[in-house]
Design an enzyme around this catalytic site. Structure first.
Site, short mmCIF file in Angstrom:
data_model
loop_
_atom_site.label_atom_id
_atom_site.label_comp_id
_atom_site.label_asym_id
_atom_site.label_seq_id
_atom_site.Cartn_x
_atom_site.Cartn_y
_atom_site.Cartn_z
N ASN A 383 1.32 49.72 -4.32
CA ASN A 383 0.43 49.34 -3.23
C ASN A 383 1.13 49.48 -1.87
O ASN A 383 0.88 50.43 -1.13
CB ASN A 383 -0.07 47.90 -3.47
CG ASN A 383 -1.21 47.52 -2.57
OD1 ASN A 383 -1.36 48.08 -1.49
ND2 ASN A 383 -2.02 46.58 -2.99
N ASP A 384 2.07 48.58 -1.57
CA ASP A 384 2.72 48.61 -0.25
C ASP A 384 3.40 49.95 0.03
O ASP A 384 3.41 50.43 1.17
CB ASP A 384 3.79 47.52 -0.14
CG ASP A 384 3.20 46.13 -0.22
OD1 ASP A 384 1.98 45.99 0.01
OD2 ASP A 384 3.95 45.18 -0.51
N VAL A 385 3.99 50.55 -1.00
CA VAL A 385 4.80 51.76 -0.76
C VAL A 385 3.94 52.99 -0.46
O VAL A 385 4.46 54.05 -0.14
CB VAL A 385 5.75 52.06 -1.95
CG1 VAL A 385 6.76 50.94 -2.14
CG2 VAL A 385 4.99 52.35 -3.22
N ALA A 424 3.52 42.48 0.03
CA ALA A 424 3.44 42.05 1.43
C ALA A 424 2.16 41.25 1.70
O ALA A 424 2.00 40.71 2.79
CB ALA A 424 3.52 43.26 2.35
#
Ligand code: NAP
Length: 457
Positions: A383-385, A424
């Site tokens: 997700n965040d990456v 995050a």
């Protein structure tokens, strides 16, 4: 033969084992043997210590080793891959406590010798001990993972630091009341460890663990100086240096400065920050059968593994899918973000466990230019990456973090269970883009379905 040289020889060989073992840890292929060699070095250093002329009573030491070994062994055997950061933190805290107690013991035992290594050993060991325990508590969910803040927090920590320095000075100046001062110093440093880590949270936690790790290494090296123990100096310096290097690498990969990690508060959304997903709020679903067609007839597919793949333990299935696609003439590569998952190298270790050939795992810098030529990016539990807010939204807590350019692929397929946020805790606009299709479900189950469908093509 002069028996006194035996411990020194054992320490020398142990130090070589540590260095050689650490070197071998740098590649997945040699890491196992590196770990074994470093462990053997530690066993040799322990054996050498028993042969020191002033060793004293063996029994309490053997009992203490047994008490430490049994839970350590069981924890290491049973820990889930995804819980590794908290286990590292717990073990690191134990290292800090050892350095603190040994330096305290050295201070109480012998007035002679330089005071600085002992004092620093107590301070760094104490901070690392309680700081690591707080980090463990946060990651294990025992206390709130969110940054805890209170008024005048930085001023209070600065005062604590000054009080620590004052007690250190007083303990050297006033040898008669030295013990009280030194105990006050240890108590203040223990408190500083708690207060310094409580306000840190979110994605900064593993970085903090790495900082604390280098503190423990430094504390052990200083304690080694105080005790004239060469093996401790070498091992401590190696741990300190490795922890510092890892800290720098992680900060770079997340585009965070160390000062921001230690003094900022990750996870507190800045005032006025725009919601990441604006405009069309529809996620477009895709069935496994359609997804299989899209990938089975593609020329190039890039797989982006993330934390969710590790949680689902889908590594063997993703390798099977990759092999099936390759049999059909599809070029398949893996895009590895340096902080995908929950620890550095998490995805490399996970995929190595499933025997995915190492050359197929490409680092972010290598793979990013290739996304534009990919017919599909298959994002599994990441997700965040892959969150474009890191590029475009200055209000986002991950703004500036280098990301994988999955959004540049011609089609994007995302496997995740639902609308859950990443580490995050923020929305991901990529999931709402018109070229993105969501294959909802646990990664293992979704991969199983995909494999069945690709087989049937
Ligand atoms: P991520 O941002 O944590 O996202 C993981 C996603 O996986 C979630 O959105 C979740 O969505 C999904 N998921 C969870 N369980 C799943 C399952 N069983 N099957 C399918 N999907 C599942 O992961 P990431 O993209 O790998 O990013 C890593 C994060 O950790 C970054 O923020 C990074 O900065 C941080 N971090 C990593 C390190 C490191 O060293 N690796 C260090 C510090 C910080 P659903 O709930 O909807 O399924």
């Amino acid at each position: 033969m002069n028996l006194e040289i035996v411990p020194a020889a054992a320490y020398l060989i142990a130090s070589l084992c540590f260095i050689f073992g650490l070197k071998r840890l740098s590649s997945a292929r040699t890491a196992r043997s590196g770990n074994f060699i470093a462990g053997a070095g530690m066993a040799l250093a322990l054996a050498g210590t028993f042969l020191l002329p002033d060793m004293g009573h063996f029994c309490p030491i053997l009992v203490a080793i047994a008490i430490g070994t049994v839970p350590g062994w069981l924890l290491a055997k049973r820990v889930k891959m995804t819980a590794m950061p908290q286990m590292v933190s717990l073990f690191n805290g134990m290292g800090g406590a050892c350095a603190m107690f040994i330096s305290l013991g050295e201070w109480i035992k012998a007035a002679e010798g330089p005071a600085l290594p002992k004092l620093l050993g107590i301070i760094l060991g104490s901070v690392s001990f309680t700081g690591s325990l707080v980090a463990f508590g946060k990651l294990q969910g025992l206390i709130s993972e969110k940054p805890v803040r209170w008024p005048l927090q930085k001023a209070i920590n600065a005062c604590l630091l000054l009080a620590i320095l004052a007690s250190a000075l007083a303990s050297v100046r006033d040898p008669s009341g030295g013990l009280l001062w030194i105990l006050a110093l240890a108590a203040l440093a223990l408190l500083l460890g708690v207060l310094q880590v409580l306000p840190i949270g979110g994605a900064d936690m593993p970085v903090v663990i790495s900082v604390l790790n280098s503190c423990t290494g430094l504390a052990a090296a200083l304690t080694g100086f105080a005790m004239h123990n060469m093996s401790m100096i070498v091992a401590g310096t190696l741990v300190g240096a490795a922890g510092s290097l890892l800290t720098v690498l992680m900060c770079k990969a997340m585009n965070r400065s160390l000062a921001k990690v230690v003094f900022g508060s990750f996870g507190l959304v800045p005032k006025g920050a725009a919601p990441a997903a604006q405009g069309d709020q529809t996620m477009r679903e895709i069935a496994a059968s359609e997804c299989a067609i899209m990938m089975g007839y593609a020329r190039k597919v890039i797989i982006v593994p993330g934390y969710g793949l590790a949680v689902a333990q889908g590594q063997h299935l993703v390798h099977e899918l990759e092999q099936l696609l390759e049999k059909r003439g599809v070029e398949v590569k893996y895009a590895i973000h340096p902080v995908a998952g929950r620890m550095p190298g998490h995805m490399n270790v996970l995929l190595a466990e499933a025997d995915v050939p190492y050359p197929k795992l490409l680092d972010m810098e290598e793979i990013n230019p290739e996304f534009e030529q990919a017919d599909a990016a298959l994002i599994i539990g990441a997700n965040d990456v892959v969150n474009p807010a890191a590029r475009t939204d200055p209000g986002s807590p991950i703004y500036g973090m280098p990301i994988l350019n999955a959004d540049k692929a011609k089609n994007v397929i995302v496997i995740k269970r639902g609308r859950g946020a990443g580490f995050a805790g923020i929305e991901n606009a990529l999931f709402y883009q018109s070229k993105t299709r969501m294959l909802f479900g646990d990664a293992k189950k979704a991969l199983q379905e995909l494999i069945t469908e690709v087989r049937g093509l």
